[in-house]
Write a protein that holds these residues in place. Sequence first.
Motif, mmCIF file in Angstrom:
data_model
loop_
_atom_site.group_PDB
_atom_site.id
_atom_site.type_symbol
_atom_site.label_atom_id
_atom_site.label_comp_id
_atom_site.label_asym_id
_atom_site.label_seq_id
_atom_site.Cartn_x
_atom_site.Cartn_y
_atom_site.Cartn_z
ATOM 1 N N THR A 1 0.832 -1.206 0.000
ATOM 2 C CA THR A 1 0.000 0.000 0.000
ATOM 3 C C THR A 1 0.866 1.256 0.000
ATOM 4 N N ILE A 2 1.947 1.212 0.796
ATOM 5 C CA ILE A 2 2.824 2.380 0.849
ATOM 6 C C ILE A 2 3.518 2.586 -0.500
ATOM 7 N N HIS A 3 3.898 1.482 -1.146
ATOM 8 C CA HIS A 3 4.471 1.608 -2.485
ATOM 9 C C HIS A 3 3.445 2.166 -3.456
ATOM 10 N N ARG A 4 2.212 1.718 -3.289
ATOM 11 C CA ARG A 4 1.157 2.224 -4.168
ATOM 12 C C ARG A 4 1.009 3.729 -3.983
ATOM 13 N N ALA A 5 1.078 4.164 -2.716
ATOM 14 C CA ALA A 5 0.978 5.605 -2.452
ATOM 15 C C ALA A 5 2.071 6.352 -3.216
ATOM 16 N N ASP A 6 3.276 5.777 -3.266
ATOM 17 C CA ASP A 6 4.371 6.400 -4.022
ATOM 18 C C ASP A 6 4.020 6.506 -5.500
ATOM 19 N N ARG A 7 3.440 5.406 -6.029
ATOM 20 C CA ARG A 7 3.109 5.425 -7.462
ATOM 21 C C ARG A 7 1.985 6.415 -7.755
ATOM 22 N N ILE A 8 1.006 6.476 -6.849
ATOM 23 C CA ILE A 8 -0.079 7.440 -7.047
ATOM 24 C C ILE A 8 0.490 8.851 -7.020
ATOM 25 N N TYR A 9 1.400 9.064 -6.087
ATOM 26 C CA TYR A 9 2.031 10.383 -5.991
ATOM 27 C C TYR A 9 2.773 10.712 -7.291
ATOM 28 N N SER A 10 3.486 9.717 -7.841
ATOM 29 C CA SER A 10 4.164 9.916 -9.117
ATOM 30 C C SER A 10 3.172 10.266 -10.216
ATOM 31 N N ALA A 11 2.049 9.524 -10.240
ATOM 32 C CA ALA A 11 1.040 9.783 -11.263
ATOM 33 C C ALA A 11 0.475 11.188 -11.118
ATOM 34 N N MET A 12 0.320 11.613 -9.871
ATOM 35 C CA MET A 12 -0.187 12.967 -9.638
ATOM 36 C C MET A 12 0.815 14.003 -10.131
ATOM 37 N N LEU A 13 2.081 13.793 -9.768
ATOM 38 C CA LEU A 13 3.130 14.718 -10.199
ATOM 39 C C LEU A 13 3.188 14.799 -11.715
ATOM 40 N N SER A 14 3.090 13.613 -12.366
ATOM 41 C CA SER A 14 3.171 13.579 -13.819
ATOM 42 C C SER A 14 2.102 14.437 -14.457
ATOM 43 N N ARG A 15 1.018 14.634 -13.741
ATOM 44 C CA ARG A 15 -0.037 15.447 -14.323
ATOM 45 C C ARG A 15 -0.153 16.792 -13.612
ATOM 46 N N GLY A 16 0.977 17.262 -13.142
ATOM 47 C CA GLY A 16 1.047 18.651 -12.697
ATOM 48 C C GLY A 16 0.595 18.943 -11.278
ATOM 49 N N TYR A 17 0.479 17.908 -10.423
ATOM 50 C CA TYR A 17 0.047 18.123 -9.030
ATOM 51 C C TYR A 17 1.043 19.001 -8.288
ATOM 52 N N SER A 18 0.508 19.989 -7.564
ATOM 53 C CA SER A 18 1.426 20.830 -6.780
ATOM 54 C C SER A 18 0.862 21.093 -5.407
ATOM 55 N N GLY A 19 0.112 20.134 -4.869
ATOM 56 C CA GLY A 19 -0.341 20.279 -3.485
ATOM 57 C C GLY A 19 -1.843 20.463 -3.346
ATOM 58 N N THR A 20 -2.528 20.917 -4.398
ATOM 59 C CA THR A 20 -3.980 21.034 -4.276
ATOM 60 C C THR A 20 -4.641 20.153 -5.321
ATOM 61 N N ILE A 21 -5.810 19.644 -4.962
ATOM 62 C CA ILE A 21 -6.571 18.810 -5.877
ATOM 63 C C ILE A 21 -7.872 19.537 -6.171
ATOM 64 N N PRO A 22 -8.160 19.750 -7.446
ATOM 65 C CA PRO A 22 -9.366 20.510 -7.777
ATOM 66 C C PRO A 22 -10.630 19.819 -7.294
ATOM 67 N N GLN A 23 -11.535 20.579 -6.708
ATOM 68 C CA GLN A 23 -12.803 20.040 -6.233
ATOM 69 C C GLN A 23 -13.888 20.351 -7.252
#
Lengths: 248, 339, 264
Positions: C205-227
């Motif tokens: 699960t922790i590794h998955r969190a890393d991959r999700i974080y990578s996926a978020m970064l790849s699409r421009g994540y910078s700390g906020t998630i649009p609601q």
Amino acid sequence: MSHHIIEFKDVSFVYPDGTEALKDVSFRVVHGEAVAIVGPNGAGKTTLLMLMNGLILPTSGEVLVGEVPVTKKTLPEIRRKVGVVMQNPDDQLFMPTVGEDVAFGPINMGLPEEMVIERVDEALKKVGCLHLKDRPPHRLSGGQKKAVAIAGVLAMKPDILVMDEPSAGLDPRARKALINLLKTFHHSKIIASHDLDLVLELCPRCIVLNSGQVLADGKARDLLLDEKLIDRAGLELPLCVQNSGTQT
Amino acid sequence: MHMADALLSPAVGGVFWAATAATTAYAAKKLRQEENEKLIPLMGVLGAFVFAAQMINFTIPGTGSSGHIGGGMLLAILLGPNAAFIVIASVLTVQALFFADGGLLALGANIWNLGFYPSYIAYPFIYKAIVKDNPTPKKITLASVLSVVAALQLGAFSVVLQTKLSGISELPFKNFLMLMQPIHLAIGIAEGFITAGVVNYIRSIQPEIIEKKTTVSYKKAVIALSIMAVITGGLLSWFASTHPDGLEWSIMNVYGEPELEQKDNPIVNKLQSIQEKTAILPDYSLPEPEATTEEAAEGWPNADPGTSLSGILGGLIVLLVVAAFGMGLRRFSRSGNSQ
Amino acid sequence: MEIANSFFNLGYLDSLSYKKSFIHRLDPRIKTIVTLTFVVTVVSFPQKELSGLLSFFIYPVFIIALAEIPLGFILKKLVIVSPFVLMVAIFNPFLDKTPVMELYGITITTGWISFLSIIVKFILTISAALLLIATTSFVGICEGLSRMRVPEVFVVQLMLLYRYIFVLVEEALRMVRARDSRSFGKKGRGIKTFINLAGILLVRTIHRADRIYSAMLSRGYSGTIPQKRTHRIRTKEVFYLIIWVGLFILFRKYNLSLAIGQLF
């Protein structure tokens, strides 16, 4: 169109625990090319892909996207240009609905709302999933998840599409649909895969990787049918060749 | 053990909602200041992990029955107090909505009971105090067992207190306590060893997960705790000042006679009077000329059988009418949909 | 098995929440406020009040009927979660034996009345919570929370939690199946195996969190998630809110059951 080039210049990468994942890797991909990266597990394929959009930075050497070197400063620009589709779509589809997930990239790029909606619809239409817009990701099939994950990247209009094991976990029909879908894209493509048949169908060029080094780089048809090379790389011949081999 | 709406009074439920909301706001603010964007996806999947881990049942030694973990302390160890509190709050929110655990009014109390104690008391003052900065398997085991037991004991005590303060159950404070604390001691010991086992397991394959994530400073936790102490202190003193005999009564009840005449239970009356002052319906029991029926109902113990009989009869009729209404409505909505 | 069931219930409730009835289409904030008012009003009844509570059944019945929620499902859920409340409530009849009245020779005590009162409150409040989620998609709940000013961190990770429950539970169930297919009877289901399984799942699960974080970064994540903001409160919905809140106050003030009973 120099900005479509990805170039690796003597890139090495060592993980914090000391594992040397890549050693002096050099290659360049020009505009419109479709390149496959093949190699056994642990060859360094995923590391290579992660270097392409700056999820990790090289220990030594340089990665260039267009004319721009991948550094901490250039990350936002790099990530707009290089769209990465990850192996497991569940890791990539983290938003609560398909529509919101595809919109994630465009919104982060700072696009105005109407344009975001336009991009989302366009991308979903391209992968044939517009009707799934309001669905939550956990109510999609494996193939649909993959298609939506690709749409999420397409919506950012990247110059280069990078994919890690696109056919992993798909049933034969979904795999075929995916190959046909990818054939319609005229992007520069870099595909890391074990699925050598998929590689033969999609990528004229192929880079063979083993133990973090480039073993061969050339025409996919030549390299993947070269039994000695394939054996040295720890791979197996594509199934289509294996079958025809026994028949003749 | 989840607190339930049906055992709570609006005043008690409301106070714990307020305390929980304040803690959530505090924790969220702290996390914002940390600016660790990587933490958010980790928090989300670890919340989901708690549910997934509950799917893995195991046999409790000696009983043969099946058990599963709560996971509050594990989250605190992996994420630190602020993030853990928020994740536990989310887990309980999902449980309240989907698994019908407790209900919406009781959610505040449940988050407090199962989230606040492990995150802001057991973790900084027991776990961190024992493990400090050089964890060893033995220290982790000791620290986990003690902190899980403490957190669960506090939580169970809280449930008893909330139930008693609400005045819905007749169960004497002392007896209820005697029932709850030992059960939760057993649960706590089991969960403590499991928590320790999992933490040690992860340390053995990927030590950086544990070491990295527990860098939340002791000082910060103390500050957090004192702020919370002020808030709860404020709430409690508000309680005490509105009805000074309330706390006294519950203490007397612990030492004094367990059986209590519910009729003149001062705290219940007092809480009801707070309800009248604070509830959304401020005037629901103000004596009004038309409200005679309700007064009769409230004074039920002394009501004459005639009135009570009409209560039963009327109640049955109301239920029948409601059921007929529902069936009619469903038929109506079906025919509307099929067209 | 009982726990695995609760997961399938989660999936089932999830599927109910995408229906398109009038209730489903209401703004989540309206539904949340009505539900909370309902719960607080029900709970505000004194300990020994029973008949006045009965009018409140109109609300769950209304939702069940109009939103076409299967009654049996709600009842089953209620039974599953009832033990704690039952355990606490069952002491009332034994501890409080003040007689109220006699009915066909049976003495009814206040203890029994307060016991029944707890049970009725339990049914009302829990079904209200279940009906809220059965008629509101989780995305809707999150949108409602974020628009009611709940901190962003909370809403965002709640959203992620919900998204990954389905993924991780599947993963856990696969592991359990693998364990059970290789363990016989009770053997192999002890705490040690559990710790190993939970440990492996946690690391993954922790590794998955890393991959999700990578996926978020790849699409421009910078700390906020649009609601997402899709709902808008319409006048119709304000009326819906006013009518229900009005009814709840009315039922709280006037004991309808008693009034009807006294007609006879």
